[in-house]
Every structure is written in structure tokens, then in C-alpha cells.
Enzyme design. Structure first.
Site, short mmCIF file in Angstrom:
data_model
loop_
_atom_site.label_atom_id
_atom_site.label_comp_id
_atom_site.label_asym_id
_atom_site.label_seq_id
_atom_site.Cartn_x
_atom_site.Cartn_y
_atom_site.Cartn_z
N ARG A 83 13.72 25.51 16.15
CA ARG A 83 14.00 24.24 15.45
C ARG A 83 15.51 23.99 15.32
O ARG A 83 15.94 22.84 15.25
CB ARG A 83 13.33 24.26 14.07
CG ARG A 83 13.30 22.89 13.36
CD ARG A 83 12.39 22.95 12.14
NE ARG A 83 12.22 21.66 11.45
CZ ARG A 83 12.84 21.32 10.33
NH1 ARG A 83 13.69 22.16 9.76
NH2 ARG A 83 12.62 20.14 9.76
N ILE A 109 13.93 14.64 10.97
CA ILE A 109 13.05 15.60 11.64
C ILE A 109 12.06 16.04 10.56
O ILE A 109 12.44 16.35 9.44
CB ILE A 109 13.85 16.79 12.23
CG1 ILE A 109 12.93 17.81 12.90
CG2 ILE A 109 14.72 17.49 11.22
CD1 ILE A 109 13.69 18.89 13.72
N SER A 110 10.77 16.02 10.90
CA SER A 110 9.74 16.27 9.89
C SER A 110 9.85 17.68 9.34
O SER A 110 10.30 18.62 10.01
CB SER A 110 8.35 16.09 10.51
OG SER A 110 8.17 14.76 10.93
N GLN A 111 9.37 17.81 8.10
CA GLN A 111 9.31 19.11 7.42
C GLN A 111 8.36 20.04 8.20
O GLN A 111 7.28 19.60 8.59
CB GLN A 111 8.76 18.84 6.02
CG GLN A 111 8.63 20.04 5.15
CD GLN A 111 7.83 19.73 3.89
OE1 GLN A 111 7.48 18.59 3.62
NE2 GLN A 111 7.54 20.76 3.13
N PRO A 112 8.75 21.29 8.43
CA PRO A 112 7.88 22.20 9.19
C PRO A 112 6.44 22.26 8.65
O PRO A 112 5.49 22.25 9.43
CB PRO A 112 8.58 23.56 9.05
CG PRO A 112 10.02 23.19 8.92
CD PRO A 112 10.06 21.92 8.13
#
Ligand code: SAH
Length: 218
Positions: A42, A68-71
Site C-alpha cells: 500500500r 485511498i480507501s481505509q484498508p
């Protein structure tokens, strides 16, 4: 490979392993999803100034007012899409910098990812090129229209929130297919829609927070 790819040393592998442990603690159960989250670097998808925070379980800014989306959210959506089956032919709407597409590429037969903001798509292309993922195709397009030339899809994952479920996307689901998407405006829920031979079924699950699904390209 560029310097940042060479930078995937033990350090980032260890921090990634810790991120995977946190995802497990937060309730992600699908071992294949956890393994995929464990291999995608990431830190290569965030700006260099933020790379040290890449494995925190948080959304990070990408520029262009996007994130960027949260994992956890990436893992959760993919786990819901997979439950009890393979992802197959997969459409992602809202590729951003390409992170979720890279995770999907570990699990899906083919990934088609569309993004409406051209410079973000260019970044996704460059990020994914370094990872050499032969089963991902990127397209500059308005995901409200789906991707008719590649439909139908076994899986559709939407990474931006629409006020209502886009009907065009429902039409591009294969029978037996599943779509996971955030629906709503100020208050959003994650919906899972399945297409059966009889029609569609839907379930509304977690409260979530996504950037809005916008029309048109730029
Ligand atoms: N999947 C990304 C999340 C990016 S945020 C990740 O892995 O982190 C959501 C993205 O959806 C933004 O880049 C935004 O530009 C894009 N988006 C919003 N509306 C869209 C539309 N109609 N078609 C395609 N992309 C869209």
C-alpha cells in the site's frame, strides 16, 4: 523497477503483517482476503510524504479531493463480495490510485477498474505497472455507465457513494453475480445486491463513509 518498489523490504512486510493482524482483530475472516491485503504494498499507492502512514487503518488523501480507501473497508467489501464463491470477472468503479484494484487482482479472474479523473487514472496505471498485474485493465470512464463492452460481471465493487443504486450497474451483473456498494449521501450504508434467476435481492449492512459518486469524466 523504481526505487520505491525496491523499498519493499522486510520493514514494510512486517508493518503489512501487523496491518493484517489488525484487520483480523476487526473481524475480517476470509483468509484469502487477508493474504491479498498482506501482499499488496500500500505504501506505493500513497504520496511519498504519507508513505510512513500507509499501513495505518485509515483513509489517506490522494489529491483531487479523493482518498485511498481505509484498508478495513477494502477488505470488508471484498470479503462480502466473495462470501461462498469466487469473484470471477470483476468491475471496480472508482479506481483512484489503483490500490483496491491491486488487491482484487490477487483474487479475481479479471479486474476492470474505471476512474473518472484522468490524472488519478494515470497514477493508477503507473502504480499497477510496477506490480505487473496481467489481469487488471484500467479505463477512463464514468462508472455510472458501468462498462458495457466487458459486461456482464460476476462482481461489481463501487468505491464511491451513490444516492441510489445505479440501475445500469444492476443490469451489468451476471445472474449469480454480486454487487457491493455504498448508498446514501450524508448517511451511507454498505449494500450487497445479488442477481438471481428470479430477480435481485439486497441487504443493507454497515454504516460507511465514502466520497460521492459523480457523473461525467474530467
Ligand atoms: N478504490 C480506491 C478508492 C478511491 S476513492 C482505492 O483503492 O483506494 C473513489 C474514487 O471514485 C475517486 O477516485 C473518484 O474520482 C472515483 N469516482 C467517483 N465517481 C466516479 C464515477 N462516476 N466513475 C468513476 N470513478 C468515480
Amino acid at each position: 523497477m523504481n526505487n520505491r518498489v525496491q523499498g519493499i523490504g522486510m520493514t514494510s512486510q512486517r508493518t503489512r503483517a501487523r496491518m493484517v493482524e489488525r484487520l483480523r482483530e476487526k473481524g475480517i475472516r476470509d483468509e484469502r482476503v487477508l493474504a491479498a491485503m498482506g501482499v499488496v504494498p500500500r505504501h506505493l499507492f500513497v504520496e511519498e510524504a504519507l508513505a510512513s502512514r500507509a499501513y495505518e487503518d485509515t483513509a489517506l488523501p490522494l489529491g483531487f479531493q479523493q482518498t485511498i480507501s481505509q484498508p478495513f473497508v477494502v477488505a470488508r467489501m471484498i470479503e462480502l463480495a466473495r462470501a461462498g464463491r469466487e469473484l470471477g470477472r470483476t468491475l471496480e468503479v472508482g479506481a483512484g490510485c489503483g490500490y483496491q484494484a491491486a488487491v482484487l487482482a490477487q483474487l479475481a479472474q479479471e479486474v476492470y477498474a474505471v476512474e473518472r479523473i484522468a490524472p488519478l487514472l494515470a497514477r493508477a496505471r503507473s502504480n499497477l505497472r510496477h506490480l505487473r498485474l496481467p489481469n487488471v485493465r484500467l479505463k477512463h470512464a464514468d462508472g455510472n455507465l458501468g462498462l458495457p463492452e466487458a459486461a456482464p460481471f460476476d462482481t461489481i465493487i463501487v468505491a464511491a457513494a451513490a444516492p441510489q443504486v445505479p440501475q445500469v450497474l444492476m443490469g451489468q451483473l451476471a445472474v449469480g453475480g454480486r454487487m457491493v456498494l455504498p448508498v446514501g449521501q450524508a448517511e451511507q450504508m454498505l449494500w450487497v445486491i445479488e442477481r438471481t434467476s428470479q430477480g435481485y435481492s439486497e441487504a443493507r449492512l454497515d454504516a460507511v463513509r465514502f466520497v460521492p459518486l459523480v457523473s461525467g469524466v474530467e
